[in-house]
Design a protein around this motif. Structure first.
Motif, PDB file in Angstrom:
ATOM      1  N   SER A  65       5.826  24.262   5.193  1.00  0.00           N
ATOM      2  CA  SER A  65       4.636  23.935   5.901  1.00  0.00           C
ATOM      3  C   SER A  65       3.343  23.743   5.005  1.00  0.00           C
ATOM      4  N   ARG A  66       3.274  24.674   4.188  1.00  0.00           N
ATOM      5  CA  ARG A  66       2.073  24.613   2.928  1.00  0.00           C
ATOM      6  C   ARG A  66       2.518  23.489   2.013  1.00  0.00           C
ATOM      7  N   ILE A  67       3.847  23.504   1.553  1.00  0.00           N
ATOM      8  CA  ILE A  67       4.368  22.405   0.629  1.00  0.00           C
ATOM      9  C   ILE A  67       4.353  21.144   1.285  1.00  0.00           C
ATOM     10  N   GLY A  68       4.553  20.946   2.414  1.00  0.00           N
ATOM     11  CA  GLY A  68       4.322  19.623   3.025  1.00  0.00           C
ATOM     12  C   GLY A  68       2.766  18.914   2.711  1.00  0.00           C
ATOM     13  N   TRP A  69       2.077  20.004   3.106  1.00  0.00           N
ATOM     14  CA  TRP A  69       0.539  19.689   3.080  1.00  0.00           C
ATOM     15  C   TRP A  69       0.327  19.179   1.508  1.00  0.00           C
ATOM     16  N   ILE A  70       0.788  19.811   0.854  1.00  0.00           N
ATOM     17  CA  ILE A  70       0.520  19.352  -0.760  1.00  0.00           C
ATOM     18  C   ILE A  70       1.065  18.137  -1.190  1.00  0.00           C
ATOM     19  N   LEU A  71       2.484  18.128  -0.522  1.00  0.00           N
ATOM     20  CA  LEU A  71       3.168  16.766  -0.793  1.00  0.00           C
ATOM     21  C   LEU A  71       2.615  15.598  -0.218  1.00  0.00           C
ATOM     22  N   PHE A  72       1.886  15.626   0.941  1.00  0.00           N
ATOM     23  CA  PHE A  72       1.140  14.772   1.674  1.00  0.00           C
ATOM     24  C   PHE A  72       0.085  14.120   1.130  1.00  0.00           C
ATOM     25  N   TRP A  73      -0.776  15.222   0.231  1.00  0.00           N
ATOM     26  CA  TRP A  73      -1.888  14.569  -0.482  1.00  0.00           C
ATOM     27  C   TRP A  73      -1.566  14.143  -1.770  1.00  0.00           C
ATOM     28  N   LEU A  74      -0.439  14.671  -2.409  1.00  0.00           N
ATOM     29  CA  LEU A  74       0.145  14.069  -3.616  1.00  0.00           C
ATOM     30  C   LEU A  74       0.784  12.575  -3.167  1.00  0.00           C
ATOM     31  N   ALA A  75       1.296  12.411  -2.178  1.00  0.00           N
ATOM     32  CA  ALA A  75       1.937  11.210  -1.726  1.00  0.00           C
ATOM     33  C   ALA A  75       0.952   9.791  -1.520  1.00  0.00           C
ATOM     34  N   VAL A  76      -0.388  10.320  -1.060  1.00  0.00           N
ATOM     35  CA  VAL A  76      -1.361   9.222  -0.704  1.00  0.00           C
ATOM     36  C   VAL A  76      -1.820   8.698  -2.040  1.00  0.00           C
ATOM     37  N   PRO A  77      -2.182   9.234  -2.968  1.00  0.00           N
ATOM     38  CA  PRO A  77      -2.628   8.437  -4.196  1.00  0.00           C
ATOM     39  C   PRO A  77      -1.578   8.000  -4.845  1.00  0.00           C
ATOM     40  N   LEU A  78      -0.501   8.287  -4.778  1.00  0.00           N
ATOM     41  CA  LEU A  78       0.765   7.820  -5.531  1.00  0.00           C
ATOM     42  C   LEU A  78       1.044   6.629  -4.989  1.00  0.00           C
ATOM     43  N   LEU A  79       1.022   6.378  -3.635  1.00  0.00           N
ATOM     44  CA  LEU A  79       1.571   5.248  -2.850  1.00  0.00           C
ATOM     45  C   LEU A  79       0.444   4.112  -3.370  1.00  0.00           C
ATOM     46  N   ALA A  80      -0.994   4.583  -3.323  1.00  0.00           N
ATOM     47  CA  ALA A  80      -1.991   3.706  -3.558  1.00  0.00           C
ATOM     48  C   ALA A  80      -1.874   3.232  -5.101  1.00  0.00           C
ATOM     49  N   LEU A  81      -1.445   3.972  -5.905  1.00  0.00           N
ATOM     50  CA  LEU A  81      -1.116   3.684  -7.354  1.00  0.00           C
ATOM     51  C   LEU A  81       0.024   2.858  -7.369  1.00  0.00           C
ATOM     52  N   THR A  82       0.792   2.857  -6.824  1.00  0.00           N
ATOM     53  CA  THR A  82       2.084   1.974  -6.436  1.00  0.00           C
ATOM     54  C   THR A  82       1.667   0.629  -6.289  1.00  0.00           C
ATOM     55  N   LEU A  83       0.776   0.644  -5.341  1.00  0.00           N
ATOM     56  CA  LEU A  83       0.304  -0.730  -4.850  1.00  0.00           C
ATOM     57  C   LEU A  83      -0.188  -1.564  -5.885  1.00  0.00           C
ATOM     58  N   ALA A  84      -0.964  -0.849  -6.764  1.00  0.00           N
ATOM     59  CA  ALA A  84      -1.772  -1.348  -8.017  1.00  0.00           C
ATOM     60  C   ALA A  84      -0.842  -1.874  -9.256  1.00  0.00           C
ATOM     61  N   MET A  85       0.395  -1.168  -9.262  1.00  0.00           N
ATOM     62  CA  MET A  85       1.382  -1.525 -10.228  1.00  0.00           C
ATOM     63  C   MET A  85       1.854  -3.084 -10.251  1.00  0.00           C
ATOM     64  N   PRO A  86       2.220  -3.332 -11.566  1.00  0.00           N
ATOM     65  CA  PRO A  86       2.616  -5.033 -11.769  1.00  0.00           C
ATOM     66  C   PRO A  86       3.955  -4.913 -10.735  1.00  0.00           C
ATOM     67  N   LYS A  87       4.182  -6.061 -10.100  1.00  0.00           N
ATOM     68  CA  LYS A  87       5.368  -6.402  -9.303  1.00  0.00           C
ATOM     69  C   LYS A  87       6.642  -6.543  -9.982  1.00  0.00           C
ATOM     70  N   VAL A  88       7.628  -6.041  -9.423  1.00  0.00           N
ATOM     71  CA  VAL A  88       9.231  -6.580  -9.998  1.00  0.00           C
ATOM     72  C   VAL A  88       9.791  -7.194  -8.840  1.00  0.00           C
ATOM     73  N   ASN A  89      10.274  -8.069  -8.861  1.00  0.00           N
ATOM     74  CA  ASN A  89      10.901  -8.966  -7.850  1.00  0.00           C
ATOM     75  C   ASN A  89      10.099  -9.073  -6.652  1.00  0.00           C
ATOM     76  N   ASP A  90       8.784  -9.440  -6.773  1.00  0.00           N
ATOM     77  CA  ASP A  90       7.809  -9.400  -5.895  1.00  0.00           C
ATOM     78  C   ASP A  90       7.546  -8.426  -5.037  1.00  0.00           C
ATOM     79  N   ALA A  91       7.908  -7.194  -5.539  1.00  0.00           N
ATOM     80  CA  ALA A  91       7.485  -6.060  -4.806  1.00  0.00           C
ATOM     81  C   ALA A  91       7.041  -4.762  -6.031  1.00  0.00           C
ATOM     82  N   SER A  92       6.073  -3.891  -5.506  1.00  0.00           N
ATOM     83  CA  SER A  92       5.785  -2.742  -6.110  1.00  0.00           C
ATOM     84  C   SER A  92       6.038  -1.533  -5.353  1.00  0.00           C
ATOM     85  N   ARG A  93       7.115  -1.033  -6.048  1.00  0.00           N
ATOM     86  CA  ARG A  93       7.637   0.311  -5.058  1.00  0.00           C
ATOM     87  C   ARG A  93       7.925   1.443  -5.954  1.00  0.00           C
ATOM     88  N   TRP A  94       7.882   1.349  -7.248  1.00  0.00           N
ATOM     89  CA  TRP A  94       8.622   2.384  -8.098  1.00  0.00           C
ATOM     90  C   TRP A  94       7.352   2.984  -9.097  1.00  0.00           C
TER      91      TRP A  94
END
Length: 393
Positions: free
Chosen positions: A72-101
């Motif tokens: 329950s607590r680990i999920g809370w931590i991972l959620f708030w870690l995932a949000v900036p990581l997803l935002a950072l992923t969107l800003a990364m250079p695209k590979v095959n017209d996508a930025s996911r990694w």
């Protein structure tokens, strides 16, 4: 041996069987890769994948030994870690017209941030639903429950429409079982349908060359699925998958005898199910399908027996997410759905995706282990009461 495996033994058997199928499929479908990049060492990718599976089993075992309430607590931590990581992923250079990694510093290992975000959202949403049971019917509580899925899915959507859709649908199912009022869920579904309609209208009206980002890819895939034969990659993939399934027949061409592995793009990941059907036939395809249905059936049973709300919602979320993803992958392979890029959980060669899937399976087994312990204690208590009653008599 079974007594050393925590949790539902059926879940362990399902994962073992899917892993066995996975090694066979990866070995069979990576021959071209081996000859092109590994000097003909045909076992290279299968051995590497087997190593990922073994490490995944270790993750499952370790996770299943941790009391599920900690997540329950680990999920809370991972959620708030995932949000900036997803935002950072969107800003990364695209590979095959996508930025996911994203690449993990120092070790150089890449991972798909949406894989982390999926489990983080399921864990966090299960936590909120469990904490808000007393006021779950109120509008204010609905707002508190619905914003995490909207945030995560909104960050995933620009680069991975299918994952965002699967995750949003899983969240709706969790909210439904969590007691959120039907009228609120109906309103949410209405907004989702409206958004899908606007997206479809945009794809239909705007010329492909003027569409931003992944929009052009989505339009091409939908048009190909609708019957437009323009020779594009997604149309080629669908055609080769249909040929593989047609070649399979009832019992298949037997292991290693498939032909379409040489023509299908990514036969070891996106189209793993097509290779399953070609080499093991309709019977093999049905067995794999039944394994996933067995998985969600066991998950529902575990959830019904769980004494805690968090564990119940957690198991339902993970099992529904994995099973729905598997069904989508199969639907694409048999041409019931447009090309999505969803892999087959525990079967496709997916690198770190195997680790995240293993972590999710470990969550289910952790809850199951707690349920088994509760049932044993309850049974022991009833036995002691019956014994005491017999003595008094």
């Amino acid at each position: 041996m079974y007594r050393y495996l925590p949790g539902d033994r059926n879940i362990w058997v399902i994962i073992l069987l899917l892993s066995f199928v996975s090694v066979l499929i990866v070995y069979s479908s990576t021959g071209m890769l081996a000859y092109r990049y590994q000097a003909g060492h045909t076992a290279y990718y299968a051995l590497k994948h087997a190593g990922m599976i073994l490490s995944g089993w270790l993750i499952i075992y370790v996770t299943s030994r941790i009391p599920y309430t900690y997540f329950s607590r680990i999920g809370w931590i991972l959620f708030w870690l995932a949000v900036p990581l997803l935002a950072l992923t969107l800003a990364m250079p695209k590979v095959n017209d996508a930025s996911r990694w994203l690449e993990i510093p120092i070790i150089g290992l890449t991972f798909q941030t949406s894989d982390l975000a999926k489990l983080a959202l399921v864990m966090y949403l299960a936590r909120i639903l469990a904490k808000k049971q007393a006021t779950i019917g109120e509008k204010q509580t609905f707002y508190q429950v619905v914003w995490p899925p909207l945030l995560i899915c909104g960050l995933i959507f620009p680069e991975n429409l299918s994952t965002a859709a699967l995750l949003m649908l899983t969240s709706v199912v969790m909210m439904m079982f969590g007691g959120v009022r039907t009228r609120y869920l109906a309103g949410l579904l209405g907004v989702m349908v409206l958004g899908a309609g606007l997206l479809a209208a945009t794809l239909y009206i705007v010329p492909e060359e003027n569409l931003p980002g992944r929009f052009a890819t989505w339009k091409a895939r939908i048009e190909n699925f609708a019957g437009s034969d323009d020779g594009s990659d997604s149309n080629y993939q669908a055609t080769q998958a249909k040929i593989a399934i047609a070649n399979g027949g009832i019992v298949g061409k037997m292991p290693g005898n498939g032909i379409q592995r040489n023509f299908l793009p990514h036969p070891y990941s996106d189209y793993a199910y097509a290779i399953v059907v070609e080499e093991y036939g309709m019977l093999g395809g049905i067995v794999v399908l039944l394994l996933y249905l067995w998985f969600i059936r066991r998950g529902i049973k575990i959830a019904r027996q769980c004494h805690g709300s968090f564990g119940c919602f957690l198991v339902l979320g993970v099992c529904f997410l994995f099973t729905l993803q598997a069904l989508v992958n199969m639907g694409v392979a048999v041409n019931l759905l447009p090309v999505t890029g969803q892999i087959l959980p525990f079967v496709s060669m997916g690198g770190t995706a195997m680790w995240f899937n293993s972590f999710g399976a470990g969550l289910v087994l952790s809850v199951s282990a707690a349920v088994e312990k509760q049932n044993k204690e309850k049974g022991k208590g009833l036995a002691d009461m019956e014994k005491a009653t017999a003595v008094n008599e």
